[in-house]
Design an enzyme around this catalytic site. Structure first.
Site, mmCIF file in Angstrom:
data_model
loop_
_atom_site.group_PDB
_atom_site.id
_atom_site.type_symbol
_atom_site.label_atom_id
_atom_site.label_comp_id
_atom_site.label_asym_id
_atom_site.label_seq_id
_atom_site.Cartn_x
_atom_site.Cartn_y
_atom_site.Cartn_z
ATOM 1 N N GLU A 94 -2.512 7.988 -4.206
ATOM 2 C CA GLU A 94 -3.039 7.247 -5.341
ATOM 3 C C GLU A 94 -2.028 7.239 -6.466
ATOM 4 O OE1 GLU A 94 -5.084 4.452 -6.856
ATOM 5 O OE2 GLU A 94 -5.290 5.223 -4.850
ATOM 6 N N ARG A 97 0.851 -1.185 0.000
ATOM 7 C CA ARG A 97 0.000 0.000 0.000
ATOM 8 C C ARG A 97 0.887 1.234 0.000
ATOM 9 N NH1 ARG A 97 -4.262 -1.394 -2.029
ATOM 10 N NH2 ARG A 97 -5.505 0.259 -1.062
ATOM 11 N N HIS A 147 -0.253 0.844 -10.272
ATOM 12 C CA HIS A 147 -1.304 -0.163 -10.083
ATOM 13 C C HIS A 147 -1.405 -1.160 -11.238
ATOM 14 C CE1 HIS A 147 -3.064 1.735 -6.480
ATOM 15 N NE2 HIS A 147 -2.661 2.845 -7.039
#
Length: 346
Positions: free
Chosen positions: A253, A224, A272
């Site tokens: 993000e 994370r 991601h």
């Protein structure tokens, strides 16, 4: 008589829920109307796992779904104090992403060992590239996080001949406790984060930690984003405290086009991408359908998150082993529930 109400926090493309057609009333919500639709739902499927809408919408009057499922491994964007204190059962997508993420982590290790970024840059500049690469076999790695992803990374690296130390919050058998992390990291060629985001892991990779690592070592974050203090990682790279790093997740993000992260020497960015293999969204939808069928039959659900810890506990902990996953009985829908889209298949 209509079936239970399934509320989907939607993103594009919508989930494929074919086998549930006619058995469940499917409603769709977005960040703007989630709060008003929550009281009507028996089950919430957080399909948009990158959204922060659930913690904002969850507090308030009216009933809340008895079961919440997120289409992601992490649940830090989902939980809030009100949900943690409630009787709502939370499940995650454990079982879908382990192998793809582990393969990506192993690919990053090999890319750094063989200096593939340098090779591509020299090719772009049409320059002959002479260098001595590193042999992965015999190198040392520390994998932080002993959940399914961390264990799969460990298995793949073992297959490459890498000596791997797996570190978790609690030591047991072949797994080191977090108290061993500094000692292990100081000798490692690769430090790979696969840890969930909790209060204990937030910001754990900081200037002090990077200062412990060898100048030839690399840091890779597959867990994370907020576990890393990005500004201090950037500083460590610029000062050449470590040889390089790769980020698949980020503190805020994804970096925008104007972010300074794109230009940091020795930093490889892949926002991601690690879990996105062909068919991954179909696999997430199939997993939820299987879990829904268990829920509708009154069977125990897999992948139940310990809301106090913020992740699904391992079953090999030496103390306080998790109990059998709770059974979440389906709720009889209200006869006056408004009609909605029930064509979950696409």
């Amino acid at each position: 008589m209509p079936g239970p109400v399934l509320l989907v926090l939607e993103s594009d493309p919508s989930p494929r829920l074919g086998r549930l057609t006619g058995r469940v009333v499917v409603r769709y919500a977005n960040e703007e109307n989630l709060a008003e639709r929550l009281p009507l739902a028996d089950v919430l499927l957080v399909w948009d796992a990158a959204s922060d809408a659930v913690p904002a919408a969850w507090p308030g009057a009216g009933p809340r779904p008895g079961w919440v499922h997120t289409a992601s491994a992490g649940v830090d964007r989902l939980l809030c104090p009100e949900m943690t204190a409630s009787g709502t059962v939370v499940t995650n997508a454990r079982g879908v992403f382990e192998r793809p993420v582990a393969e990506y982590a192993a690919a990053l290790v090999l890319a750094f060992a063989k200096d593939l970024p340098g090779t591509l840059e020299h090719q772009r500049r049409r320059l002959r590239h002479r260098r001595e690469g590193q042999q992965a076999a015999g190198s040392r790695a520390v994998v932080v996080g002993a959940g399914p992803i961390g264990r799969e990374i460990t298995r793949l690296l073992h297959g490459l001949g890498v000596q791997v130390a797996l570190v978790a919050r609690t030591a047991r058998r072949t797994i080191h406790g977090v108290g061993d992390l500094d000692r292990l990291a100081a000798r490692a060629d690769w430090v790979i984060c696969a840890a969930p985001l909790t209060e204990a892991t937030r910001g754990m990779f900081d200037a002090r930690f990077f200062g412990l690592m060898q100048p030839s070592a690399h840091f890779i974050n597959m867990g994370r984003g907020p576990t890393v203090v990005e500004s201090e990682l950037v500083d460590a790279l610029r000062r050449r405290w470590i040889a390089g790093a790769a980020l698949n997740v980020f503190q805020d993000e994804e970096p925008g086009p104007d972010s300074g992260l794109w230009d940091v020497p020795g930093l490889l960015l892949s926002p991601h991408l690690s879990g996105d293999t062909a068919g991954w969204q179909d696999r997430l939808g199939e997993q939820f359908v299987r879990m829904y069928e268990l829920w509708a039959a009154g069977e125990p659900l897999p992948n139940v998150v310990d809301k106090r810890l913020g992740y699904v506990p391992s079953t090999d902990l030496p103390t306080d082993p998790p109990t059998d996953p709770p059974t979440v009985p389906p709720t009889d829908p209200s006869p006056d529930s408004p009609a909605s889209r029930d064509d979950g298949a696409s």
